[in-house]
Scaffold this active site. Structure first.
Site, PDB file in Angstrom:
ATOM      1  N   CYS A 113       0.822  -1.204   0.000  1.00 11.76           N
ATOM      2  CA  CYS A 113       0.000   0.000   0.000  1.00 11.76           C
ATOM      3  C   CYS A 113       0.870   1.274   0.000  1.00 11.76           C
ATOM      4  O   CYS A 113       1.430   1.626  -1.016  1.00 11.76           O
ATOM      5  CB  CYS A 113      -1.003  -0.031   1.144  1.00 11.76           C
ATOM      6  SG  CYS A 113      -2.371   1.127   0.915  1.00 11.76           S
ATOM      7  N   HIS A 222      -3.663  -5.323   0.281  1.00 12.30           N
ATOM      8  CA  HIS A 222      -3.207  -5.733   1.612  1.00 12.30           C
ATOM      9  C   HIS A 222      -3.231  -7.250   1.772  1.00 12.30           C
ATOM     10  O   HIS A 222      -4.163  -7.815   2.355  1.00 12.30           O
ATOM     11  CB  HIS A 222      -4.080  -5.083   2.683  1.00 12.30           C
ATOM     12  CG  HIS A 222      -3.865  -3.617   2.844  1.00 12.30           C
ATOM     13  ND1 HIS A 222      -3.004  -3.088   3.779  1.00 12.30           N
ATOM     14  CD2 HIS A 222      -4.380  -2.564   2.172  1.00 12.30           C
ATOM     15  CE1 HIS A 222      -3.010  -1.769   3.686  1.00 12.30           C
ATOM     16  NE2 HIS A 222      -3.843  -1.427   2.712  1.00 12.30           N
ATOM     17  N   GLU A 224      -1.466  -8.942   3.770  1.00 16.37           N
ATOM     18  CA  GLU A 224      -1.237  -9.320   5.177  1.00 16.37           C
ATOM     19  C   GLU A 224      -2.536  -9.658   5.895  1.00 16.37           C
ATOM     20  O   GLU A 224      -2.533 -10.419   6.875  1.00 16.37           O
ATOM     21  CB  GLU A 224      -0.490  -8.198   5.909  1.00 16.37           C
ATOM     22  CG  GLU A 224      -1.319  -7.010   6.376  1.00 16.37           C
ATOM     23  CD  GLU A 224      -1.741  -6.054   5.283  1.00 16.37           C
ATOM     24  OE1 GLU A 224      -2.551  -5.146   5.568  1.00 16.37           O
ATOM     25  OE2 GLU A 224      -1.255  -6.197   4.137  1.00 16.37           O
TER      26      GLU A 224
END
Length: 260
Positions: A113, A222, A224
């Site tokens: 990001c 994202h 994660e």
């Protein structure tokens, strides 16, 4: 001897009450520890107070995190930000030189990001500051009133570049579903970066450093958030972890005077 690589996770500079603090969101740390199989350490936004060569001597990888703040436009020759835009000059002063030095030193890098946008700025590219206001582009922002699982849920597909790293990690699939939580995006692609994925509106969503000697990937979304449940996100963190373990082997052998 450590049996896991040590990965630095970049922190934001902020204030908690009356005190200056360096903050890393848990999801990035958890993804490094569980998804990449590494040890995580926060890298505070201290700029030149922590010499970059000393940091890189100890690290086997770096994750450049997302953030509510944006890169200051002066860093890429952009127009002044809209009133109320959050910036983090201390982070810029830390992450921008650190990223270039890490990649040039062969330290694996995963940029997410804001980190993805930093990668483009580091190599000489520019940013759109408000993608949703551009003709021909979609609104890539999340609805901040939604629950987190909805905000970070799949939002659109990305087209994966033929022959790219992400195409390989996706099992040679041509597309993948990703989340979307950003207002800024790449305007001019930096020299030295190769496009890895495009959104349906043509916005660049992933890049890699073309001539990097180690893993150097940036993604606008994202991974994660679902590193343990989404196979594509899992593959990204596993590949990053493997690169960090390779770096650890070389680093430890060099320190001991042995050959890898």
């Amino acid at each position: 001897m450590l049996n896991k690589p040590l990965v630095g996770v970049t922190a934001d500079s902020t204030e908690i009450g009356m005190h200056r603090a360096h903050v890393v969101v848990d999801k990035y740390i958890t993804a490094v520890v569980e998804g990449a199989g590494a040890l995580a350490v926060a890298i505070p936004a201290l700029g030149e107070k922590q010499p970059i060569p000393a940091l890189l001597q100890s690290l086997d990888g770096l994750v450049f995190t997302g953030s509510a703040s944006n890169v200051e436009p002066r860093r890429y020759g952009g127009a002044p930000s809209a009133p109320g835009t959050l910036h983090d000059p201390a982070r810029d002063a830390t992450t921008l030189p650190l990223m270039r030095a890490a990649i040039e030193s062969g330290v694996p890098v995963l940029a997410i990001c804001r980190g993805f946008q930093e990668m483009n700025v580091v190599y000489g590219g520019t940013l759109h500051q408000r993608v949703h206001e551009l003709d021909g582009h979609d609104d890539h922002r999340e609805n901040q009133t939604d629950p987190l699982d909805v905000q970070y849920g799949p939002a659109h597909t990305v087209r994966l570049s033929d022959g790219g790293l992400l195409r390989t990690l996706a099992g040679n699939c041509t597309e993948a579903r990703v989340n979307s939580l950003h207002a800024q995006g790449i305007a001019k692609l930096a020299p030295g970066l190769t496009v890895e994925a495009l959104a349906p509106d043509g916005l660049i969503e992933a890049v890699r450093v073309t001539d990097a000697v180690a893993f150097a990937l940036g993604v606008q979304w994202h991974p994660e958030w679902q590193h343990a449940s989404d196979p594509f996100s899992t593959a990204i963190f596993r590949a990053f972890g493997a690169a960090c373990r390779a770096r650890m082997s070389v680093r430890l052998c060099a320190q001991s005077g042995a050959h890898p």
